[in-house]
Write an enzyme that holds these catalytic residues in place. Structure first.
Site, PDB file in Angstrom:
ATOM      1  N   HIS A  14      10.935  63.181  15.895  1.00 34.92           N
ATOM      2  CA  HIS A  14      10.960  62.678  17.154  1.00 34.92           C
ATOM      3  C   HIS A  14       9.335  63.016  17.359  1.00 34.92           C
ATOM      4  CE1 HIS A  14      13.304  66.020  18.630  1.00 34.92           C
ATOM      5  NE2 HIS A  14      14.577  65.080  18.743  1.00 34.92           N
ATOM      6  N   LEU A  30      26.190  59.860  19.543  1.00 33.09           N
ATOM      7  CA  LEU A  30      27.260  59.362  19.483  1.00 33.09           C
ATOM      8  C   LEU A  30      28.284  58.851  20.389  1.00 33.09           C
ATOM      9  CD1 LEU A  30      28.384  56.780  16.417  1.00 33.09           C
ATOM     10  CD2 LEU A  30      26.951  56.239  18.161  1.00 33.09           C
ATOM     11  N   ARG A  31      28.164  61.105  20.912  1.00 36.11           N
ATOM     12  CA  ARG A  31      29.308  61.084  21.955  1.00 36.11           C
ATOM     13  C   ARG A  31      30.198  61.584  21.649  1.00 36.11           C
ATOM     14  NH1 ARG A  31      24.843  63.136  23.431  1.00 36.11           N
ATOM     15  NH2 ARG A  31      23.370  62.328  25.233  1.00 36.11           N
ATOM     16  N   ALA A  76      19.057  63.925  30.084  1.00 32.99           N
ATOM     17  CA  ALA A  76      17.431  63.510  29.115  1.00 32.99           C
ATOM     18  C   ALA A  76      18.414  62.811  27.893  1.00 32.99           C
ATOM     19  CB  ALA A  76      16.849  64.503  28.535  1.00 32.99           C
ATOM     20  N   GLY A  77      17.662  61.331  27.671  1.00 33.30           N
ATOM     21  CA  GLY A  77      18.289  60.782  26.486  1.00 33.30           C
ATOM     22  C   GLY A  77      18.447  59.354  26.977  1.00 33.30           C
ATOM     23  N   ASP A  91      17.166  56.923  18.324  1.00 32.72           N
ATOM     24  CA  ASP A  91      17.556  59.046  19.547  1.00 32.72           C
ATOM     25  C   ASP A  91      18.618  58.203  20.246  1.00 32.72           C
ATOM     26  OD1 ASP A  91      18.066  61.228  20.222  1.00 32.72           O
ATOM     27  OD2 ASP A  91      16.210  61.886  20.760  1.00 32.72           O
TER      28      ASP A  91
HETATM   29  O1  DOR Z   1      16.456  62.925  25.188  1.00 33.53           O
HETATM   30  C1  DOR Z   1      16.833  64.159  24.032  1.00 33.53           C
HETATM   31  N1  DOR Z   1      18.817  63.469  24.441  1.00 33.53           N
HETATM   32  N2  DOR Z   1      16.648  64.344  22.397  1.00 33.53           N
HETATM   33  C2  DOR Z   1      17.736  65.562  22.324  1.00 33.53           C
HETATM   34  O2  DOR Z   1      17.261  66.097  21.492  1.00 33.53           O
HETATM   35  C3  DOR Z   1      18.984  65.187  22.934  1.00 33.53           C
HETATM   36  C4  DOR Z   1      19.423  63.974  23.634  1.00 33.53           C
HETATM   37  C5  DOR Z   1      20.953  63.624  23.807  1.00 33.53           C
HETATM   38  O3  DOR Z   1      21.328  64.335  23.091  1.00 33.53           O
HETATM   39  O4  DOR Z   1      20.805  63.759  24.790  1.00 33.53           O
END
Ligand code: DOR
Length: 442
Positions: A234, A64-65, A322-323, A304
């Site tokens: 995951h 949730l940043r 990534a995410g 995730d």
């Molecule tokens: O793709 C991902 N994003 N994998 C992770 O383990 C962390 C996450 C992120 O916090 O952006």
């Protein structure tokens, strides 16, 4: 005084022992009765004819940043997204800016969520090489769902990659530890093989099957050596799922909605909006993930949810973030998988209610049973609806699932006895509080 504060009447309940047409009576925020309550007096009655009543669904894997960049996500916006998507609890990851790695930040976060969270929240605490000595006391702080170890690097600065440090982490306490399992050495060794601007599908070539498999093999060896329970987050490869079937004495398994829904064609279609760690892979791995859902290997399905700004997602590969977002879409997409016959509603409840409760030791949640929290997700399995980007309330504003038509939709969510979401509207104020865990107490 009426016997119940609330009665859910005429629905089909997904109980731990199967589906049953039964009413549910709620008193003081908890389930007080299951059975025929047609004549019972209640302050409020909800007609659930034609709906399935599930225990409140839990997403045990979200980022949730907060603290972080409010233009991307906040605890308030992320839990509002969760609620609109039909969840009643989320477990929030610690790789924020700064990370949640000590008691002071954990205490801050516990206080901060009151009055801001729309659903109940479990808190991960991050392991670093500097806080190993404190992990035993951190993991038993109130509302902590688990210690999270990044054994391979991803977003943020948390990383514990070498065997000696990982073993020290495992010897530091007793609760189940959650791992991001990709072998850091192989990741770093392979990085120079790729250059900026290459096609996005190289993401799964760089962070390949062996990265994930070697990481999980190393963790399983250490988990068995130390006897410390593990939860591999995951799991993304057929090879790891096969391996993990031989480690059920020490490990539980999470698979993501994304790995059950997307294959490598997504890189060509979505570019940076298909990039996550561990990567989306080819169809062989998706089939293996579904086989592992079918045979019980998988304990938990999570999203995730990992929001990033559009600018960060649109940088050339591999310079982008990534995410993928997912907290608002996981329930509709899982219901769509149910409608397509890939799993039953009972198995969905096992994966998103009983599974998280069992793996993390949550108390009072995860089952429709007397005395449990009156958390419910009401779903209409006949409702058809297309996921639209304009529906997404996370400030980053995008979803990799825009345009996906779902059969089955969450139409109402009830949090500890009070309606919190009804037909796309949040109701009242943010009433979320910390999730309770058996081994983490005040
Ligand atoms: O793709 C991902 N994003 N994998 C992770 O383990 C962390 C996450 C992120 O916090 O952006």
């Amino acid at each position: 005084m009426p016997a119940f504060d609330l009665v859910l009447r005429g629905g089909t309940c997904v109980l731990p022992w199967g589906e049953e047409a039964t009413d549910v009576g709620v008193r003081a925020g908890r389930i007080a009765a299951l059975g025929d309550l047609r004549t019972a007096e209640a302050a409020e009655t909800i007609d659930c004819t034609g709906l399935h009543i599930l225990p409140g669904l839990i997403d045990a894997h979200v980022h949730l940043r907060d603290p972080g960049d409010p233009a991307v996500e906040t605890l308030e916006s992320g839990t509002r997204a969760a609620l609109l998507g039909g969840l009643t609890a989320v477990f929030d990851m610690p790789n924020t800016a700064p990370s949640i790695t000590d008691k002071e930040r954990l205490d801050w976060k516990r206080g901060y969520l009151e009055g801001r969270a729309w659903v109940d929240v479990g808190l991960y605490v991050g392991a670093s090489k500097k806080n190993i000595a404190e992990l035993a006391s951190l993991e038993i702080q109130p509302n902590v769902c688990a210690v999270k170890v990044f054994a391979g690097s991803s977003t943020g600065d948390l990383l514990v990659e070498d065997d000696a440090s990982l073993e020290a982490v495992m010897r530091s306490g007793r609760r189940r530890i959650c791992y991001h399992s990709e072998d850091e050495y192989r990741l770093q060794e392979r990085k120079p093989l790729f250059t900026s601007g290459m096609p996005h599908r190289n993401h799964m070539v760089w962070r390949d099957v062996d990265c994930a498999l070697i990481g999980t093999q190393r963790l399983m060896t250490l988990a068995r050596k130390t006897g410390r329970p593990a939860h591999i987050l995951h799991v993304s490869t057929a090879e790891e799922l096969e391996l993990l079937r031989d480690y059920r004495d020490v490990s539980t398994v999470e698979v993501l909605l994304n790995h059950l829904t997307q294959t490598d064609e997504a890189y060509d279609r979505l570019g940076g909006y298909a990039v996550m760690n561990p990567p989306i892979r080819d169809e062989r791995h998706m089939r293996a993930a579904w086989a592992a859902v079918a045979d019980g290997t998988v304990d938990v399905v999570g999203s995730d949810h990992a929001p990033h700004s559009r600018a960060a997602k649109e940088r050339p590969w591999p310079d982008g973030a990534a995410g993928l977002t997912g907290v608002q879409t996981i329930v509709p997409l899982m219901l769509d998988h149910v409608s397509a016959g890939r799993l039953s509603l009972s198995r969905l409840v096992d994966l998103m209610c009983a599974g998280p409760a069992r793996v993390y030791g949550a108390t009072g949640k995860g089952r429709l049973a007397a005395g449990y929290d009156a958390d419910f997700t009401l779903v209409d399995m006949k409702r058809q609806r297309t996921i639209e980007e304009s529906w997404i309330v996370s400030p980053c504003g995008w979803t990799p699932f825009a345009g996906h038509r779902c059969t089955g939709w969450p139409v109402m969510a009830i949090l500890r006895g009070a309606v919190a979401m009804r037909e796309d509207e949040v109701v009242g104020n943010p009433r979320g509080t910390g999730v309770r865990f058996a081994e983490a107490r005040d």
